[in-house]
Motif scaffolding. Sequence first.
Motif, PDB file in Angstrom:
ATOM      1  N   ARG A 135       0.822  -1.212   0.000  1.00  0.00           N
ATOM      2  CA  ARG A 135       0.000   0.000   0.000  1.00  0.00           C
ATOM      3  C   ARG A 135       0.853   1.258   0.000  1.00  0.00           C
ATOM      4  NH1 ARG A 135      -0.091   3.954   3.566  1.00  0.00           N
ATOM      5  NH2 ARG A 135      -0.143   2.463   5.295  1.00  0.00           N
ATOM      6  N   LEU A 136       1.919   1.275   0.826  1.00  0.00           N
ATOM      7  CA  LEU A 136       2.781   2.449   0.884  1.00  0.00           C
ATOM      8  C   LEU A 136       3.498   2.673  -0.446  1.00  0.00           C
ATOM      9  CD1 LEU A 136       4.074   4.762   2.427  1.00  0.00           C
ATOM     10  CD2 LEU A 136       5.745   3.139   3.361  1.00  0.00           C
ATOM     11  N   THR A 137       3.946   1.589  -1.077  1.00  0.00           N
ATOM     12  CA  THR A 137       4.577   1.717  -2.390  1.00  0.00           C
ATOM     13  C   THR A 137       3.615   2.333  -3.387  1.00  0.00           C
ATOM     14  OG1 THR A 137       5.994  -0.197  -1.963  1.00  0.00           O
ATOM     15  CG2 THR A 137       5.679   0.443  -4.262  1.00  0.00           C
ATOM     16  N   VAL A 168       4.186   5.875  -5.361  1.00  0.00           N
ATOM     17  CA  VAL A 168       4.213   5.923  -6.823  1.00  0.00           C
ATOM     18  C   VAL A 168       3.107   6.821  -7.364  1.00  0.00           C
ATOM     19  CG1 VAL A 168       3.916   4.541  -8.919  1.00  0.00           C
ATOM     20  CG2 VAL A 168       5.326   3.675  -7.047  1.00  0.00           C
ATOM     21  N   SER A 169       1.923   6.772  -6.738  1.00  0.00           N
ATOM     22  CA  SER A 169       0.773   7.548  -7.233  1.00  0.00           C
ATOM     23  C   SER A 169       0.871   9.027  -6.873  1.00  0.00           C
ATOM     24  CB  SER A 169      -0.530   6.971  -6.664  1.00  0.00           C
ATOM     25  OG  SER A 169      -0.603   7.176  -5.256  1.00  0.00           O
ATOM     26  N   ILE A 186       5.864  13.957  -1.398  1.00  0.00           N
ATOM     27  CA  ILE A 186       7.267  13.864  -0.997  1.00  0.00           C
ATOM     28  C   ILE A 186       8.083  15.089  -1.417  1.00  0.00           C
ATOM     29  CG2 ILE A 186       9.412  12.564  -1.330  1.00  0.00           C
ATOM     30  CD1 ILE A 186       7.531  11.259   0.621  1.00  0.00           C
ATOM     31  N   PRO A 187       7.963  15.596  -2.652  1.00  0.00           N
ATOM     32  CA  PRO A 187       8.780  16.773  -3.006  1.00  0.00           C
ATOM     33  C   PRO A 187       8.526  17.968  -2.100  1.00  0.00           C
ATOM     34  CG  PRO A 187       7.873  15.745  -4.981  1.00  0.00           C
ATOM     35  CD  PRO A 187       7.214  15.087  -3.821  1.00  0.00           C
ATOM     36  N   GLU A 188       7.249  18.221  -1.759  1.00  0.00           N
ATOM     37  CA  GLU A 188       6.924  19.348  -0.888  1.00  0.00           C
ATOM     38  C   GLU A 188       7.458  19.119   0.527  1.00  0.00           C
ATOM     39  OE1 GLU A 188       4.902  17.846  -2.871  1.00  0.00           O
ATOM     40  OE2 GLU A 188       3.937  19.316  -4.193  1.00  0.00           O
ATOM     41  N   LEU A 189       7.285  17.911   1.025  1.00  0.00           N
ATOM     42  CA  LEU A 189       7.787  17.600   2.362  1.00  0.00           C
ATOM     43  C   LEU A 189       9.310  17.658   2.403  1.00  0.00           C
ATOM     44  CD1 LEU A 189       5.415  14.625   3.275  1.00  0.00           C
ATOM     45  CD2 LEU A 189       5.412  16.904   4.305  1.00  0.00           C
ATOM     46  N   ARG A 190       9.945  17.176   1.348  1.00  0.00           N
ATOM     47  CA  ARG A 190      11.405  17.215   1.302  1.00  0.00           C
ATOM     48  C   ARG A 190      11.912  18.656   1.287  1.00  0.00           C
ATOM     49  NH1 ARG A 190      12.514  13.269  -2.584  1.00  0.00           N
ATOM     50  NH2 ARG A 190      12.220  14.815  -4.223  1.00  0.00           N
ATOM     51  N   ALA A 191      11.222  19.511   0.522  1.00  0.00           N
ATOM     52  CA  ALA A 191      11.624  20.916   0.482  1.00  0.00           C
ATOM     53  C   ALA A 191      11.468  21.576   1.846  1.00  0.00           C
ATOM     54  CB  ALA A 191      10.792  21.658  -0.563  1.00  0.00           C
TER      55      ALA A 191
END
Length: 456
Positions: free
Chosen positions: A272-274, A278-279, A284-289
């Motif tokens: 489910r997490l994968t 993927v979807s 992730i990009p916003e959280l990483r920033a």
Amino acid sequence: MTLIESTSGTLKDPAVVPPGLPVQPSTPIQRSTGLRAPVDTHTAIPVLDVTIPVFNEERDLEECLRRLHGHLRESFPHGFRITVADNASTDGTLKIAERVARELPELAVVHLDEKGRGNALRKVWLASPSPVLAYMDVDLSTDLAALAPLLAPLISGHSDLAIGTRLTRNSRVVRGPKREFISRGYNLMLHSFMGARFSDAQCGFKAIRADVAQQILPHTMDNSWFFDTELLVLAERCGLRVHEVPVDWIDDPNSSVDVVRTALADIRGMVRLTRDLVSGRIPIPELRAALARGPLPASSRIAEQSPRSSLFGQLVRFAAIGAASTLAYVLIFLFCRGFMDPQLANFLALLVTAIANTGANRRFTFGIQGGNPVRHHFEGLIVFGIGLALTSGALALVHSTTTPDRWGELLTVVAANLAATAVRFLLFRLWVFRQPAAQSAEPTTQAKTRTETAAS
């Protein structure tokens, strides 16, 4: 969800924060500076909030609470709170927690109508005013001497999340072989399928900074045991620093956890997490920033993802991994052949070793640690299909011409596997782990741009 006030044991308004303490505000997403400020320890708010999720733990709860409370009073130099999160217990757990809470002013009790460790931690942590949040299992299997090194890097700002690990060389662990095998197998799957780098996903001994938790926890979905894994995977994908502490851990023989059922639920959680990653359900990009500490870890930078170019070195590493895979294949085939037909035994042995072989070659032969491990494993299964066709065809051929004994079957499939190995190496090098030239050139371009910028 209800809170029981520590001084009276009466039910309070459905909020997790005890009376008189402000609610931790929701933190808006802002671009990260790559630094974390040290925690302000000169405050009336408890610096640490330790959550103990419980379900029908009337036998162990009181001893656990008094032991943990005594340890914190003696060794933790700042304000703290212990929060018992009762997950819909049907025995006397809640009443015991209420009684102990009336004696210990640092104890709060939360009652939830839904079961699940993940559900309890998410609700308690999101509402807690404390800047450092932790949890541990009620049986206190982990030696509390590890608590100080778990918390110190979070308080100083050095790390974002800290976990106890039972699977390093310096850990000292006493537990049965079944739990040891399942735990190590599960972590191997996390490393192979999801590119995880932490060593122990499920040790019930973790802590996180509240400023980080406020932004990550709303994106977690699991309400049960997979919550730990989900939190750690998201932390790594967001570029956070995870600090690991080797622990002394003694298995509780009376634990009510169904290890096999929990492991199967964790595998479903991985799927489910994968899919969520993927979807794009999790941003992730916003959280990483917002959260990453400056440049991403080396394993996520494009410059580090380029395959190791030496053909000789790749062949040596591929051969070493292939030898280990062949040995594992032989053992699994012989074991399965004792109670199933040769084709099915060959399929199972080849499938298990192919998954491990793809993960090992991805990491060690071709030097890829970031990227998309799901795509690589999918393509690896296609390569596995070619090997299956060769070995199954060889078995079918030998059975059509003679009646081989067990060792004759084994010699046939090993010989076919050697032929499949040559095909596998070529496909890995030229297709599965081949990196586009544009990506290989990009780090050089980026380096040139940085040099020009510095010169200007």
